[in-house]
Scaffold this motif. Structure first.
Motif, PDB file in Angstrom:
ATOM      1  N   HIS B  77       0.831  -1.206   0.000  1.00  0.00           N
ATOM      2  CA  HIS B  77       0.000   0.000   0.000  1.00  0.00           C
ATOM      3  C   HIS B  77       0.859   1.248   0.000  1.00  0.00           C
ATOM      4  CE1 HIS B  77       0.670   1.420   4.150  1.00  0.00           C
ATOM      5  NE2 HIS B  77       0.850   0.139   4.443  1.00  0.00           N
ATOM      6  N   ASN B  79      -0.031   3.951   1.819  1.00  0.00           N
ATOM      7  CA  ASN B  79      -0.572   4.713   2.932  1.00  0.00           C
ATOM      8  C   ASN B  79      -1.516   5.830   2.525  1.00  0.00           C
ATOM      9  OD1 ASN B  79      -1.087   5.603   5.446  1.00  0.00           O
ATOM     10  ND2 ASN B  79       0.853   6.669   5.714  1.00  0.00           N
ATOM     11  N   ASN B  81      -4.281   6.351   3.645  1.00  0.00           N
ATOM     12  CA  ASN B  81      -5.134   6.753   4.756  1.00  0.00           C
ATOM     13  C   ASN B  81      -5.017   5.640   5.793  1.00  0.00           C
ATOM     14  OD1 ASN B  81      -7.570   6.323   6.268  1.00  0.00           O
ATOM     15  ND2 ASN B  81      -8.561   7.846   4.985  1.00  0.00           N
ATOM     16  N   ALA B  82      -4.606   6.041   6.975  1.00  0.00           N
ATOM     17  CA  ALA B  82      -4.307   5.057   8.003  1.00  0.00           C
ATOM     18  C   ALA B  82      -5.498   4.159   8.300  1.00  0.00           C
ATOM     19  CB  ALA B  82      -3.866   5.755   9.284  1.00  0.00           C
ATOM     20  N   VAL B  85      -6.088   1.523   5.598  1.00  0.00           N
ATOM     21  CA  VAL B  85      -5.116   0.444   5.606  1.00  0.00           C
ATOM     22  C   VAL B  85      -5.367  -0.491   6.784  1.00  0.00           C
ATOM     23  CG1 VAL B  85      -2.692  -0.129   5.816  1.00  0.00           C
ATOM     24  CG2 VAL B  85      -3.382   1.849   4.474  1.00  0.00           C
ATOM     25  N   LEU B 104       2.190  -9.941   5.796  1.00  0.00           N
ATOM     26  CA  LEU B 104       3.396  -9.134   5.647  1.00  0.00           C
ATOM     27  C   LEU B 104       2.962  -7.792   5.085  1.00  0.00           C
ATOM     28  CD1 LEU B 104       6.368  -9.800   6.045  1.00  0.00           C
ATOM     29  CD2 LEU B 104       6.445 -10.505   3.660  1.00  0.00           C
ATOM     30  N   VAL B 105       3.329  -6.722   5.755  1.00  0.00           N
ATOM     31  CA  VAL B 105       2.884  -5.418   5.297  1.00  0.00           C
ATOM     32  C   VAL B 105       4.029  -4.675   4.637  1.00  0.00           C
ATOM     33  CG1 VAL B 105       1.988  -3.192   6.009  1.00  0.00           C
ATOM     34  CG2 VAL B 105       1.169  -5.267   7.096  1.00  0.00           C
ATOM     35  N   PRO B 107       4.697  -1.024   2.861  1.00  0.00           N
ATOM     36  CA  PRO B 107       4.369   0.269   2.273  1.00  0.00           C
ATOM     37  C   PRO B 107       5.317   0.518   1.114  1.00  0.00           C
ATOM     38  CG  PRO B 107       4.974   0.453   4.597  1.00  0.00           C
ATOM     39  CD  PRO B 107       5.393  -0.897   4.121  1.00  0.00           C
ATOM     40  N   PHE B 122      11.218  -7.214  -3.399  1.00  0.00           N
ATOM     41  CA  PHE B 122      10.456  -7.644  -2.236  1.00  0.00           C
ATOM     42  C   PHE B 122       9.772  -8.988  -2.500  1.00  0.00           C
ATOM     43  CE2 PHE B 122       6.269  -7.680  -0.149  1.00  0.00           C
ATOM     44  CZ  PHE B 122       6.680  -7.702   1.166  1.00  0.00           C
TER      45      PHE B 122
END
Lengths: 350, 350
Positions: B77, B79, B81-82, B85, B104-105, B107, B122
């Motif tokens: 993502h 980010n 908008n917190a 997410v 697994l996150v 940004p 990644f």
DNA sequence: GTTCTAAAAGACACCGGTGTCAAAAGCAAG
DNA sequence: CTTGCTTTTGACACCGGTGTCTTTTAGAAC
């Protein structure tokens, strides 16, 4: 730019390919990867060149198996607040961006009686090099002990030191709340209300202590009717506002333990036709987006959550790298919160 | 409860221990773990019993190495908008809670010219079984193609279908915006302003199309002075509000493309002494916490982000499990958004 | 030129699973 | 009781790295 030079076979090059190209054994390549000290500069250079030529990237799964450790950092949280969690994540990523680490996010259920088993299973399976505990679960000593027992480095994040420095990142909420409330008093406020966070939360207790310390310093007392319980939710702010603003002698200012509840108090004030800040000064806590999205903009305490995330990650990484850990140890694990003055505070009327 | 039965040595039992106890080969144990069909019921039972006795949990790192796949789902993502997410994350976790998968996150930086290389590296390193792309990066076709090329299943999340059903989870924003604006018109509003989201965002375009469709259906037009650009930030809302509410003939209602900007417009209205909704009706989008934290509470469109997260994760898992994928395929990948009426809408004055 | 010692490099097993293919077992038909 | 299949099971290599211990190399001292 050469992200995949030498990708002749479509497959990723392995350590064997590098070893063959450099004319050394795979173990020697492994030594270069891991920056072993027992290797001659000449060999290191030639291996490094082979690595660059092939665009070799060590397979993390294989390393994880051999090392019995995954190159991951786990973030355990109980979703106290989306903004907090995400800002923290952001800080962590600032810190690990250039390392080989990745971030594993794990929400847990604080209330579950299987909490410890869940976390144990998670840590045993994922084997991260470290874990970060966000409040309120960071306050759970059993959880911290579990991490220690499993050989997982951990950092507890909180409003005040929860553990010794190497396991702890915190802010100085109490002082900053005292400072903020001190300003209300300096402006002439004498009847100041307090809306508390949930019972059992260290952060709530810290904020209350800071508040009481400021009153005590000025020789003021806190009447029962100006003390409201809360749970960090908007509706609790509404309830507290309803109660206090219906008093015969309402407060001229309120310190509310987070922005969300502060927004609730403010909306009650609006509803009653009171002007903020002329009739009621309000101070919140968090500096959440809400603080600037409401009108008037809320004076609040900024909690350095992103910086704490970076700091927590650096601590884990430094700890993991061992010898070079001093860099992080030198840092002070207390990150300062700051009082931010906006438009919701003014001297009392009259 | 028996989270670690048989933990006599302090070490975790391995597949070899299970094989020895059950008196079979490790490959047979592997077959049981992976639910292979070529195994007799009798053997399966006895192996399963050995597994239970020892409290054996397969080592994910070893499996990842052998399978060339990590049992992880990646969330990519930018980010936006917190809240979005984190809600999405929550939905994902609802779906994978009982599976062996972890989240697994990652940004990413949409603007970076190394975006594709970053993501490629990644994915090549982590080898998740699947990836979820949140808007706005879900709109990047190159990124989706990259996932496909790397053999990583992917799901693109958006305001409207971005890809074929197996790679897509979306909402029906356009329709719901049209419905909401239709209600303004039905109340008698004729001068309705529009604040747009950022250029290049599909979500912004969808909302605009929905808005224009509603006007068109009522034979209304959108004068230039009632159309404001924006970027989903609070300040853009303030600017749009300043502009529109200073007009000789200001709008009696505004549709604002997200809640954060809507809060900005509302604060300008308050600042000018206008009453919301009496003098100005406002509709936002997102149903973010801000929507209920401002006063009056904002009528808005709820975007089913958590449900979309669950759905996206289920799609990936079903796809991964292969044959049983039909379960998810049967579901409609369009999740409905809903218009939520609160206190910021009323008939126009006069 | 030897001898000795420390540093550097390599051989090989191992981490804990899965894939492949051959061997064993089970069962019907002859 | 064989033969001929199909179904189960096992042996063994392999995934791609690291740990341990041994051998080789290089440089210092004699």
């Amino acid at each position: 730019m050469a992200a995949r030079a030498g990708g002749q076979g479509g497959k990723q090059p392995t350590i064997n390919d590098v070893a063959a190209l450099a004319g050394v054994s795979k173990k020697t390549v492994s030594r270069v990867i891991n920056r072993s000290e027992f290797i001659s500069e000449k060999t290191r250079k030639s291996v490094q060149q082979a690595i660059d030529t092939l665009g070799f990237v060590p397979n993390p799964q294989a390393r994880a198996l051999a090392f019995r450790r995954n190159f991951l950092i786990a973030l355990l949280h109980d979703n106290p607040n989306a903004q907090t969690v995400l800002n923290f994540q952001q800080g962590v990523l600032d810190a690990i961006k250039d390392s080989d680490l990745a971030l594993l996010v794990r929400p847990v259920d604080r209330g579950s009686d299987k909490l410890l088993d869940d976390v144990r299973l998670f840590l045993e399976k994922q084997r991260p090099i470290g874990a970060m505990l966000l409040p309120p679960i960071s306050e759970n000593d059993d959880l911290a002990k579990l991490c220690g027992d499993l050989g997982v480095r951990y950092v507890r994040v909180g409003s005040a030191p929860l553990d010794d420095a190497r396991h702890c990142v915190s802010s100085n909420d109490r002082e900053v709340v005292a400072e903020a409330v001190g300003k209300l008093i300096a402006l002439g406020h004498r009847r100041i209300g307090f809306v508390r966070g949930p019972a059992g939360f260290r952060s709530a207790a810290e904020r209350e202590e800071g508040f009481r310390a400021a009153l005590a310093a000025a020789g003021l007392s806190l009447p029962d009717e100006l003390y409201a319980p809360g749970n960090y939710r908007y509706t609790a702010g509404v309830e507290a506002g309803e109660a206090m603003l219906s008093l015969k002698e309402p407060p001229t200012a309120v310190f509310v333990s987070n922005d969300e509840m502060a927004a609730g108090v403010m909306s009650v004030a609006h509803g009653k036709g009171l002007s903020v800040p002329a009739d009621l000064s309000i101070i919140g806590f968090d500096d959440s987006p809400t603080a600037t999205h409401i009108w008037p903009a809320l004076s609040t305490v900024r909690w350095p959550i992103r910086e704490m995330g970076s700091r927590a990650a650096r601590t884990l990484v430094a700890d993991f790298l061992g010898s070079s850990a001093k860099a992080a140890d030198d840092e002070n694990p207390v990150m300062p919160s700051t009082f931010i003055e906006r438009q919701s505070v003014a001297p009392p009327r009259g």
